[in-house]
Design a protein around this motif. Sequence first.
Motif, PDB file in Angstrom:
ATOM      1  N   GLN A 123       0.869  -1.167  -0.081  1.00 15.25           N
ATOM      2  CA  GLN A 123      -0.030   0.055   0.032  1.00 15.25           C
ATOM      3  C   GLN A 123       0.956   1.289  -0.056  1.00 15.25           C
ATOM      4  O   GLN A 123       0.060   2.473  -0.266  1.00 15.25           O
ATOM      5  N   HIS A 124       2.149   1.100   0.071  1.00 17.55           N
ATOM      6  CA  HIS A 124       2.931   2.260  -0.011  1.00 17.55           C
ATOM      7  C   HIS A 124       2.865   3.093  -1.341  1.00 17.55           C
ATOM      8  O   HIS A 124       2.679   2.294  -2.326  1.00 17.55           O
ATOM      9  N   ALA A 125       2.938   4.348  -1.168  1.00 17.95           N
ATOM     10  CA  ALA A 125       2.937   5.164  -2.593  1.00 17.95           C
ATOM     11  C   ALA A 125       3.815   4.910  -3.463  1.00 17.95           C
ATOM     12  O   ALA A 125       3.536   4.804  -4.690  1.00 17.95           O
ATOM     13  N   ALA A 126       4.980   4.522  -3.063  1.00 13.73           N
ATOM     14  CA  ALA A 126       6.132   4.225  -3.989  1.00 13.73           C
ATOM     15  C   ALA A 126       5.668   2.955  -4.704  1.00 13.73           C
ATOM     16  O   ALA A 126       5.941   2.869  -5.992  1.00 13.73           O
ATOM     17  N   THR A 127       5.015   1.890  -4.108  1.00 11.08           N
ATOM     18  CA  THR A 127       4.764   0.686  -4.682  1.00 11.08           C
ATOM     19  C   THR A 127       3.642   0.990  -5.728  1.00 11.08           C
ATOM     20  O   THR A 127       3.629   0.344  -6.838  1.00 11.08           O
ATOM     21  N   ALA A 129       2.989   3.716  -7.036  1.00 12.04           N
ATOM     22  CA  ALA A 129       3.274   4.445  -8.378  1.00 12.04           C
ATOM     23  C   ALA A 129       3.962   3.147  -9.519  1.00 12.04           C
ATOM     24  O   ALA A 129       3.766   3.369 -10.725  1.00 12.04           O
ATOM     25  N   ASN A 130       4.621   2.399  -8.950  1.00  7.17           N
ATOM     26  CA  ASN A 130       5.646   1.329  -9.854  1.00  7.17           C
ATOM     27  C   ASN A 130       4.651   0.411 -10.120  1.00  7.17           C
ATOM     28  O   ASN A 130       4.651   0.043 -11.503  1.00  7.17           O
ATOM     29  N   VAL A 131       3.476   0.092  -9.597  1.00  8.75           N
ATOM     30  CA  VAL A 131       2.596  -0.926 -10.093  1.00  8.75           C
ATOM     31  C   VAL A 131       1.661  -0.145 -11.333  1.00  8.75           C
ATOM     32  O   VAL A 131       1.498  -0.749 -12.347  1.00  8.75           O
ATOM     33  N   ALA A 132       1.343   1.093 -11.119  1.00  8.89           N
ATOM     34  CA  ALA A 132       0.610   1.957 -12.085  1.00  8.89           C
ATOM     35  C   ALA A 132       1.624   1.986 -13.285  1.00  8.89           C
ATOM     36  O   ALA A 132       1.068   2.024 -14.293  1.00  8.89           O
ATOM     37  N   THR A 133       2.902   2.259 -13.115  1.00  6.20           N
ATOM     38  CA  THR A 133       3.843   2.565 -14.255  1.00  6.20           C
ATOM     39  C   THR A 133       3.838   1.214 -14.988  1.00  6.20           C
ATOM     40  O   THR A 133       3.896   1.284 -16.360  1.00  6.20           O
ATOM     41  N   LEU A 134       4.033   0.101 -14.514  1.00  4.46           N
ATOM     42  CA  LEU A 134       3.942  -1.336 -15.006  1.00  4.46           C
ATOM     43  C   LEU A 134       2.824  -1.400 -15.884  1.00  4.46           C
ATOM     44  O   LEU A 134       2.857  -1.898 -16.962  1.00  4.46           O
ATOM     45  N   ARG A 135       1.612  -1.251 -15.392  1.00  2.00           N
ATOM     46  CA  ARG A 135       0.443  -1.283 -15.961  1.00  2.00           C
ATOM     47  C   ARG A 135      -0.016  -0.439 -17.116  1.00  2.00           C
ATOM     48  O   ARG A 135      -0.435  -0.836 -18.153  1.00  2.00           O
ATOM     49  N   ARG A 136       0.422   0.704 -17.173  1.00  2.00           N
ATOM     50  CA  ARG A 136       0.506   1.755 -18.287  1.00  2.00           C
ATOM     51  C   ARG A 136       1.288   1.142 -19.487  1.00  2.00           C
ATOM     52  O   ARG A 136       0.986   1.352 -20.482  1.00  2.00           O
TER      53      ARG A 136
END
Length: 410
Positions: A123-127, A129-136
């Motif tokens: 749930q950390h903001a960094a994780t 953001a990383n998940v969102a980047t990969l999905r994009r």
Amino acid sequence: MNIVLGVGGGIAAYKVASLLRLFTEAGHDVHVIPTPASAGFVGMATWEALSGNAVSNNVFDDVDKVMHVRLGHEADLIVVAPATADLLARAAAGLADDLLTTTLLMARGPVLFAPAMHSEMWQHAATAANVATLRRRGVTVLEPAVGRLTGADSGPGRLPEPEQIFAAALELVNSGAGGSGPFAMPLAGRTVTISAGGTREPLDPVRFLGNRSSGKQGVALAAAALHAGANVRLIAAHMDVPAPAGVELITVQTALELRAAALAAAEDSDVVVMAAAVADFRPLHSSANKIKKQDDVADPVITLVRNPDVLLELVRDRTRTGRRQIIVGFAAETGDEQSDVLDYARAKLQRKGCDLLVVNQVGVDKVFGLDQTEVVILDRHGAEPITAAGSKTDVAAAVISIISDQLAAT
């Protein structure tokens, strides 16, 4: 099928041995790339024995074969499990500091990450953001399971069961990016804005006019859209549940704040889903001080004024700008002696002009705050109404599936 199975350095690595067995017993050729950290949990001999292939995590092994290039090019599918927070971060940043991450950069086929980590890390903001980047980028990142973690803790972050990962991987390959099916990514590259929760209209610094919305349905919709590969913005009013990791979170309190956020977000959104329970009225005046109960003063009279119709404004803005966009409304309705719930809902759909209207009947012990629900999805273009029932996750998946089909058709 040629599969590269990356193994991250988490305690859930032991479960990946069962996943490997499922792949090999199905007749697939699997090359395992464990990270150096994962060797502390499961040794190289296990991977070699179960895969029937030599195992390495060193880019300097078999240099003449340029292994990261060969493995990346030949892989029909790459699965990473457990995908730790560190692995997700390195993959999102495009780092190439071991055989697995260099192979990921060479991949031209589908890639699936099955995360596993402690809840706070997920749930950390960094994780997120990383998940969102990969999905994009079109990578499939599964939602972790919720359950017992290391030690006595429980929560989101548990590795999905090997059978679930196996099914997700095969569905990803069979359906292809942008295809159909529960693990396809029909919304890859799309931006979806979803509102959730209930607005609160202040009476004074401690009191407000609100509603019973928990935000559960909006959060489920956001998770379903993420799972379908979308870039998701969640405009969150008051919610009883946390936002899913991976969304762009915009927090609001009042209907006017939600209106401003929704109109701004809609400008570059392919889909707007208004699942929030927006207050129809707000107090004309909000006291700067707490309204006190006094015996020698008359009871206060609260004058209400109408809030803007955000859904209607979104539709009008779309028409004015010519945006190609799908707009979805939600209607919490009750019937009466004049008309039933669907009669009122159909009239609302015509007034609002949105593409879809998700209708549920509300009342005592119905919908608000519950995990089970039933909705009817109405289509402005005359398609037969669709009923969806079950958990709010089930209903969210049905709504996102219909949205995906409409986007594909247009």
